[in-house]
Design a protein around this motif. Sequence first.
Motif, short mmCIF file in Angstrom:
data_model
loop_
_atom_site.label_atom_id
_atom_site.label_comp_id
_atom_site.label_asym_id
_atom_site.label_seq_id
_atom_site.Cartn_x
_atom_site.Cartn_y
_atom_site.Cartn_z
N SER A 171 0.70 -1.22 0.19
CA SER A 171 -0.08 0.06 -0.08
C SER A 171 0.79 1.27 0.05
O SER A 171 2.31 1.05 0.29
N LYS A 172 0.19 2.27 -0.34
CA LYS A 172 0.85 3.54 -0.28
C LYS A 172 1.57 4.12 1.16
O LYS A 172 2.39 4.55 1.27
N THR A 173 0.54 3.76 2.09
CA THR A 173 0.87 4.02 3.33
C THR A 173 2.06 3.06 3.86
O THR A 173 2.96 3.50 4.49
N THR A 176 5.31 4.69 2.40
CA THR A 176 5.54 5.68 2.94
C THR A 176 6.30 5.43 4.24
O THR A 176 7.34 6.20 4.48
N GLU A 177 5.75 4.76 4.98
CA GLU A 177 6.24 4.08 6.25
C GLU A 177 7.70 3.61 6.54
O GLU A 177 8.47 3.89 7.20
N ARG A 186 5.11 13.35 5.88
CA ARG A 186 4.67 12.27 5.10
C ARG A 186 3.66 12.43 4.33
O ARG A 186 2.27 12.81 4.96
N ASP A 187 3.53 12.24 2.90
CA ASP A 187 2.26 12.65 1.89
C ASP A 187 2.14 11.31 1.04
O ASP A 187 3.33 11.02 0.15
N SER A 188 1.36 10.29 1.07
CA SER A 188 1.45 9.32 0.60
C SER A 188 1.13 9.46 -0.97
O SER A 188 1.44 8.77 -1.71
N ASN A 189 0.57 10.67 -1.34
CA ASN A 189 0.47 11.10 -2.65
C ASN A 189 1.73 11.25 -3.29
O ASN A 189 1.96 11.07 -4.49
N GLY A 214 -2.54 -0.66 -3.75
CA GLY A 214 -1.19 -0.30 -3.83
C GLY A 214 -0.32 -0.57 -5.09
O GLY A 214 -1.02 -0.66 -6.27
#
Length: 220
Positions: A171-173, A176-177, A186-189, A214
């Motif tokens: 996933s994008k999250t 990012t993590e 943090r900006d998942s975009n 994702g």
Amino acid sequence: MRVLVVEDDSELGAHLRDALREAGYAADITTDGEEAAYLGREEPYDAVVLDLGLPGRSGLQVLEEWRQGGVELPVLILTARDAWYERVEGFEAGADDYLGKPFHTEELLARLAALLRRHHGRAGGPLAVAGLRLDESRQVVVTSDGAEHELTGTEFRLLRYLMLNPGRVLSKTALTEHVYEYDAERDSNVVEVYIRRLRCKVGSDRIRTRRGQGYELVVD
């Protein structure tokens, strides 16, 4: 890839953090055993560099708490202690590797990279998957036609994480993590931007979008 450095020597800790960042890791640092126990339990780190002599709670106690709580991330212990039985205690508590002080930073980086590969079920040597080979020392990706493509720091961290998890939808999250440090904005975009850049370098069909889920590094 995101690494937690737990070291009460502020000068050494800062040096390790800088070396890890230069080697393409997102690196956070803490000097306290209590905070280390919390961060390792609550934050999705990929690995920890853990000193044994810590204020508040010893590194060995922190490690034991993590393992008892089901925290399975790879742990590389740093210690100035030379007694063999203390090393045995560390391994029995759940350490994955040991490095005695003083040490060469290059050795620590090599051991850490090996730990991460083993943790993800990868063999030693250069990270290679799906027709891609990652030159981690130069932060360059080599495609199947032999072409080399330089990577920015974020591109490198993102691609390395994808290559360590081939065929897995991330996933994008999650991306990012594992790409940004604890106090980073943090900006998942933004992940979409870097995925687009990576596709220009490794091939548009190599990284697949799973709508609503994702991204996946395609291995077939």
